[in-house]
Scaffold this active site. Structure first.
Site, mmCIF file in Angstrom:
data_model
loop_
_atom_site.group_PDB
_atom_site.id
_atom_site.type_symbol
_atom_site.label_atom_id
_atom_site.label_comp_id
_atom_site.label_asym_id
_atom_site.label_seq_id
_atom_site.Cartn_x
_atom_site.Cartn_y
_atom_site.Cartn_z
ATOM 1 C CB THR A 162 -0.767 -0.328 1.123
ATOM 2 O OG1 THR A 162 -1.681 -1.153 1.189
ATOM 3 C CG2 THR A 162 -1.764 1.251 1.322
ATOM 4 C CD GLN A 295 -41.313 -8.207 15.334
ATOM 5 O OE1 GLN A 295 -41.731 -9.020 14.866
ATOM 6 N NE2 GLN A 295 -41.654 -7.931 16.550
ATOM 7 C CB ILE A 353 -31.482 -2.078 4.596
ATOM 8 C CG1 ILE A 353 -31.710 -3.176 6.191
ATOM 9 C CG2 ILE A 353 -32.300 -0.858 4.844
ATOM 10 C CD1 ILE A 353 -31.071 -2.279 7.020
ATOM 11 C CD GLU A 379 -1.612 -4.396 8.388
ATOM 12 O OE1 GLU A 379 -0.801 -5.253 8.649
ATOM 13 O OE2 GLU A 379 -1.602 -3.241 8.075
ATOM 14 C CB THR A 381 -6.323 -14.446 6.835
ATOM 15 O OG1 THR A 381 -5.757 -15.669 7.599
ATOM 16 C CG2 THR A 381 -5.882 -14.573 5.581
ATOM 17 C CD GLU A 383 -9.302 -18.198 7.893
ATOM 18 O OE1 GLU A 383 -10.534 -18.421 7.662
ATOM 19 O OE2 GLU A 383 -8.904 -17.299 7.492
#
Length: 401
Positions: A162, A295, A353, A379, A381, A383
């Protein structure tokens, strides 16, 4: 609008900083984020604004020109920025991790040389661990440094940087067998090098090439690249901390802080998704009433808000633990894991929604729906986080029987 995820115990200075950042996000980021993201355009004007606010030096000590703030303050600022556009928080995060590693592990000369210019935003940081065939197994790094006189020659290919193009300083983790006998554990023969370069793409200094941006489904705007080293010569005084063999520990310290950042990003994106969902639910009418009055939608909003609150609380706890000087890998792993998973779920509920309109690029939720998955792998996974959490729990609750 009433806000979720408020943080207790903040100082007046912290509240003032957050108020300033929140105002900047509402006025300067949210109105343009989707348009810039769809064009995959680097948000230069936004970055310049953050620079003027001093955010590039937020946690750099005052003696180096920074604001000297805590990790908690930084994480809460990241949460606000990610609420506006997650890519912008990524630009800040990678810069901060390198500054943090310099502050914690750099020599005095390295701190004096880099930190003041990093605090001013004149130097932008990136860090590099991953490689094309590496995944989460950092010990399998193949990029290598060989010492020649007062220099090291680096060769290898790195992946998923990055800020790879826009940065001018990259902390690169490579193998360095010099001084480490055969059979040394892999993590004890790694070194972090501080590599200075020109911003841009192509050959940015002799022996160092930054190919063009990797085309991604989300997390756009920020440049994500490869890094290719082919006979790259780096002076020995650019070994982070001055000694080889410490790179793995230095990087893991930085990543620990980065996991708090990713948790904060997840909180910010989830907050924005909730805001979009609750607003749309009050505007959209079906069967003669706003869908918010159904609801089923109220249940969904209740679940979303609860997840936002829970993730925020865990993120704040992890940041405060690190600020106290205590080990926080357990808390950071839990926060990163929960916040990223809850972010994905809250974004998907907001998407549902919106119904069919959520699939349209005219609606902001479409962008969030593509951004949330990055948090599941950035940073480390889910797991990997669970593995870290499990091991730490066994340390804490070791059976005596």
């Amino acid at each position: 609008m009433a806000r979720l995820a408020q943080t207790s115990g903040l100082t007046d200075v912290q509240r003032e900083i957050l108020s300033t950042v929140r105002d900047f996000v509402d006025k300067e980021i949210i109105p343009v984020a989707t348009e810039l993201e769809h064009r995959d355009e680097y948000p230069q004007q936004i970055v310049d604004g953050l620079r003027e606010l001093g955010l590039f030096g937020l946690m750099i000590p005052e003696e180096y020109g920074g604001l000297g703030e805590s990790l908690l303050t930084y994480a809460l600022c990241v949460e606000e920025i990610a609420r506006g556009w997650m890519s912008v928080s990524g630009i800040i995060n990678t810069h901060f991790i390198v500054a943090y590693m310099l502050k914690q592990h750099g020599t005095q000369e390295q701190k004096d040389h880099f930190l003041p210019r990093m605090a001013a935003g004149d130097i932008r940081g990136a860090f590099s661990m991953s490689e094309p065939g590496l995944g989460s197994d950092v010990s399998a790094i193949t990029s290598k440094a060989v010492k020649e006189g007062d220099e090291y020659v680096l060769n290898g290919q790195k992946m998923w940087l990055t800020n790879g193009g826009t940065s001018s300083l990259v902390a690169v983790l490579v193998r360095s067998d010099e001084g480490h006998p055969e059979g040394t554990a892999p993590h004890k023969s790694m070194t972090t090098f501080l590599v200075e370069k020109e911003p841009g793409f192509g050959e940015v200094r002799p022996g160092l090439t930054i190919p063009g941006k990797i085309d991604k489904m989300g997390y756009k705007g920020v440049d994500t690249t490869e890094l290719i080293m082919d006979g790259l010569r780096v002076p020995a005084d650019r070994v982070l901390g001055g000694n080889t063999g410490r790179g793995f520990y230095q990087m893991m310290d930085g990543v620990e802080v980065g996991r708090v950042n990713v948790a904060a990003r997840g909180c910010g994106v989830a907050q924005r998704a909730f805001e979009l969902g609750v607003r749309y639910a009050q505007q959209r009418h079906t069967f003669g009433k706003a869908i918010a009055e159904h609801q089923a939608i109220q249940f969904k909003l209740a679940e979303m808000a609860t997840k936002v609150e829970a993730a925020h609380a865990m993120m704040v706890n992890a940041a405060r633990k690190k600020d106290s000087g205590e080990r926080n890998d357990l808390e950071a792993g839990m926060a990163k894991y929960l916040a990223s998973e809850y972010c994905k779920e809250v974004v998907e509920d907001a998407f549902r929604i919106h119904g069919g309109y959520g699939f349209s690029k005219e609606y902001e939720i479409e962008r969030l729906y593509r951004e949330a998955p990055m948090l599941l792998i950035g940073e480390g996974t889910a797991e990997i986080q669970k593995m870290i959490i499990g091991r730490r729990l066994l340390e804490e609750y070791r059976s005596q029987g």
